[in-house]
Design an enzyme around this catalytic site. Structure first.
Site, PDB file in Angstrom:
ATOM      1  N   ASN A 122      57.569  26.507  20.215  1.00 49.02           N
ATOM      2  CA  ASN A 122      58.757  27.207  19.722  1.00 49.02           C
ATOM      3  C   ASN A 122      59.396  26.494  18.532  1.00 49.02           C
ATOM      4  O   ASN A 122      59.870  27.139  17.589  1.00 49.02           O
ATOM      5  CB  ASN A 122      59.769  27.340  20.864  1.00 49.02           C
ATOM      6  CG  ASN A 122      60.977  28.179  20.512  1.00 49.02           C
ATOM      7  OD1 ASN A 122      60.843  29.313  20.075  1.00 49.02           O
ATOM      8  ND2 ASN A 122      62.168  27.633  20.700  1.00 49.02           N
TER       9      ASN A 122
ATOM     10  N   GLN B  36      62.674  31.112  26.021  1.00 43.78           N
ATOM     11  CA  GLN B  36      64.124  31.148  26.178  1.00 43.78           C
ATOM     12  C   GLN B  36      64.567  32.513  26.696  1.00 43.78           C
ATOM     13  O   GLN B  36      64.008  33.552  26.329  1.00 43.78           O
ATOM     14  CB  GLN B  36      64.817  30.839  24.854  1.00 43.78           C
ATOM     15  CG  GLN B  36      64.617  29.413  24.376  1.00 43.78           C
ATOM     16  CD  GLN B  36      65.412  28.395  25.194  1.00 43.78           C
ATOM     17  OE1 GLN B  36      66.033  28.729  26.193  1.00 43.78           O
ATOM     18  NE2 GLN B  36      65.385  27.148  24.766  1.00 43.78           N
TER      19      GLN B  36
ATOM     20  N   ASP C 167      63.240  18.494  23.166  1.00 43.59           N
ATOM     21  CA  ASP C 167      63.733  19.684  23.876  1.00 43.59           C
ATOM     22  C   ASP C 167      63.281  19.630  25.334  1.00 43.59           C
ATOM     23  O   ASP C 167      62.401  20.379  25.752  1.00 43.59           O
ATOM     24  CB  ASP C 167      63.210  20.952  23.182  1.00 43.59           C
ATOM     25  CG  ASP C 167      63.724  22.223  23.839  1.00 43.59           C
ATOM     26  OD1 ASP C 167      64.748  22.164  24.539  1.00 43.59           O
ATOM     27  OD2 ASP C 167      63.083  23.283  23.652  1.00 43.59           O
TER      28      ASP C 167
ATOM     29  N   CYS D 197      77.988  39.948  43.052  1.00 43.96           N
ATOM     30  CA  CYS D 197      76.790  39.313  42.496  1.00 43.96           C
ATOM     31  C   CYS D 197      77.117  37.900  42.021  1.00 43.96           C
ATOM     32  O   CYS D 197      78.180  37.650  41.448  1.00 43.96           O
ATOM     33  CB  CYS D 197      76.271  40.155  41.335  1.00 43.96           C
ATOM     34  SG  CYS D 197      74.869  39.421  40.456  1.00 43.96           S
TER      35      CYS D 197
ATOM     36  N   CYS E 219      76.575  35.927  37.392  1.00 45.34           N
ATOM     37  CA  CYS E 219      77.539  35.506  36.371  1.00 45.34           C
ATOM     38  C   CYS E 219      78.738  34.849  37.040  1.00 45.34           C
ATOM     39  O   CYS E 219      79.092  35.185  38.168  1.00 45.34           O
ATOM     40  CB  CYS E 219      78.026  36.703  35.551  1.00 45.34           C
ATOM     41  SG  CYS E 219      76.759  37.482  34.531  1.00 45.34           S
TER      42      CYS E 219
ATOM     43  N   CYS F 261      69.509  21.447  27.904  1.00 47.28           N
ATOM     44  CA  CYS F 261      69.990  22.496  28.814  1.00 47.28           C
ATOM     45  C   CYS F 261      70.782  21.893  29.972  1.00 47.28           C
ATOM     46  O   CYS F 261      71.069  22.579  30.951  1.00 47.28           O
ATOM     47  CB  CYS F 261      68.832  23.346  29.330  1.00 47.28           C
ATOM     48  SG  CYS F 261      67.545  22.425  30.198  1.00 47.28           S
TER      49      CYS F 261
ATOM     50  N   CYS G   7      81.165  44.134  34.375  1.00 42.58           N
ATOM     51  CA  CYS G   7      80.192  44.560  35.385  1.00 42.58           C
ATOM     52  C   CYS G   7      80.919  44.868  36.689  1.00 42.58           C
ATOM     53  O   CYS G   7      81.741  44.062  37.147  1.00 42.58           O
ATOM     54  CB  CYS G   7      79.152  43.460  35.607  1.00 42.58           C
ATOM     55  SG  CYS G   7      77.969  43.826  36.932  1.00 42.58           S
TER      56      CYS G   7
END
Length: 491
Positions: A328, A294, A400, A104, A107, A447, A94
């Site tokens: 999910n 997700q 989860d 940016c 990422c 997560c 990118c």
């Protein structure tokens, strides 16, 4: 256990000792980077042992860096020169990624080969499990990987009309800044969405409400792309017309959000519904753009299949799916188990999971009905042994949780175990505890490796479980976000 295999890129045993001082044989000012931290910064040590966190540096590189923050035992620095480059360093995909002004911040790892990103995340997971939970998984699960680009089907794009620049910006924030990056493309978004960034800028610039639209939220289904426009003032008829013209030209669906999340509504009723499929189970999940789904649907499909394979629920099993969300995992479990209970903190999500269950049950082929499912709303951050016992015996659990983890759930399980083994200071159990047994197996999808490690420590050291397997899920390529899965079995 089916499916666990050793990952070949684990750097070392996480229980081993790391070096406590840097190399002394390098030229003055040079540093050897030995690892990466959870923020994707290279980690080095000066000869006196002081830790230096270096933006842009990769493991095994020799670098020079400029320090911009100092503490007694650590420094933060930015990369200024690479004297020995890592073979895993790659050209970012990118043009907006990097250390330059205005880069940016969406990422953090595009300069690292995606396979090495996974190895770093596996190391972060293992280090957290060991250092925070004193837990070492018996087996490392093969990492779940997918496309590295065009994967991000959900995003929150900031919007701002910048008069000084004479333009509207739409995108993610700059690195370590509240300013919005001047983005023209974003290769982690689906290609058709990346191609919309400049047209979206032009659209907002043309609107009467250009100064009162701070955010556009993206939600892509398998066939529908929805954009939720946050607007602080009512939109004029002219602006509504501009939105409709954009929708027709770009094949998107506009939703409007005048106030809080409860006010989100379609600009124009009708049209197709957002949904995603879980083809391995014949399940289709309708959702609204404000529902939690997700970010990466490709990985989610593999994640659900892997989690259920590890759970190994059979037709005699009763399963509880904690933090079930839209269902999910719950609905796929209902294709395999005798009975499933989905428990979730949000009343609205419980209602949506019931709707999804009914719709999928109605659409099932003859002879392939879903197992009975019950959905319950409960505050899962205030669980007690009594509440856990009241939910009845379950053979297996799927957990989860959000980033906060499932501490109250693990603690309630640990309290029950401690009481039964007669531990000092263990709480008294109610009479209803007689005959109640904990689940034989727990599959925990996380997560946040830090809260997973904390909860794993409780399960292993106080609740009578062993951690039979753990591994990473590369849900967010090129970011430092670590998604993972761990499997616990009762001793």
């Amino acid at each position: 256990m089916s499916d666990p295999t050793e990952h070949p890129e684990i750097l070392q045993d996480p229980s081993s000792s790391a070096p406590v001082q840097g190399r002394t044989d390098l030229p003055p000012g040079w540093l050897e980077v030995t690892s990466m931290d959870m923020d994707a910064q290279g980690v080095a040590r000066r000869p006196d042992g002081k830790v230096v966190f270096i933006d842009g540096a990769l493991p095994f590189e020799w670098v020079s860096a400029s320090t911009h923050r100092k503490k007694n035992n650590w420094e933060q620095a930015s990369l200024t020169a690479i004297h020995r480059e890592s073979p895993q360093r790659v050209r970012p995909g990118c043009p907006h990624f990097g250390l330059h002004a205005g880069a940016c911040g969406g990422c953090k790892m595009q300069h690292l080969h995606v396979g090495a990103q996974v190895a770093v995340k596996q190391r972060v997971l293992e280090d957290n499990l060991w250092h925070l939970g004193k837990v070492k998984a018996e087996t490392v699960l093969r990492p779940i990987e997918g496309p590295a680009w065009g994967y991000r089907y959900r995003a929150r794009l900031a919007v701002r009309h910048v008069e000084k620049k004479g333009k509207v910006l739409v995108g993610f924030h700059e690195r370590k800044s509240r300013y919005i990056a001047d983005m023209e493309v974003c290769p982690v978004l689906p290609p058709h969405v990346s191609a919309m960034l400049l047209p979206l800028r032009a659209l907002i610039a043309s609107m009467d409400a250009r100064d009162t639209c701070p955010q556009i939220e993206l939600a892509c289904g398998d066939d529908v792309t929805a954009l939720v426009l946050r607007h602080l003032e009512p939109l004029s008829e002219a602006d509504l017309g501009r939105l409709r013209s954009f929708a027709a030209a770009h094949g998107v669906q506009w939703w409007l959000q005048p106030k809080g999340p409860d006010t989100v509504h379609l600009l124009d009723e009708g049209g197709p519904q957002l949904n995603y499929a879980l083809p391995d189970f014949g399940i289709t999940m309708p959702f609204k753009p404000t529902d939690f789904t997700q970010v990466n649907p490709h990985i989610n499909r593999v994640l659900v299949t892997r989690a259920l394979r590890l759970l190994d629920a059979g037709r005699t099993d009763r399963v509880i799916d904690w933090f079930c969300g839209l269902g999910n995992f719950t609905l796929p479990i209902a294709t395999q188990a005798r009975e499933v209970v989905g428990i979730e903190g949000s009343e609205a999500l419980v209602a949506r999971s019931r709707e999804n269950y009914r719709k999928n049950q109605d659409d099932r082929p003859q002879g392939q009905a879903l197992a009975p499912a019950t959905f319950v709303a409960r505050n899962l951050f205030e669980m007690t042994p009594e509440m856990l016992i009241a939910d009845g015996v379950a053979d297996k659990w799927l957990v989860d949780p959000p980033r906060e983890g499932a501490f109250a759930l693990a603690k309630a399980l640990a309290d029950i175990h401690q009481a039964r083994i007669g531990a000092e200071d263990a709480p008294a159990l109610p009479a209803s505890a007689e005959g109640w047994t904990p689940p034989q197996r727990i599959v925990y999808v996380s997560c946040n490796p830090a809260t997973l490690a904390r909860d794993a420590g409780l399960l292993v050291h106080q609740a009578g479980y062993r951690c039979v397997a753990a591994g990473v899920v590369n849900m967010f390529p090129h970011t430092a976000h670590v998604e993972s899965m761990a499997v616990f079995e009762r001793v």
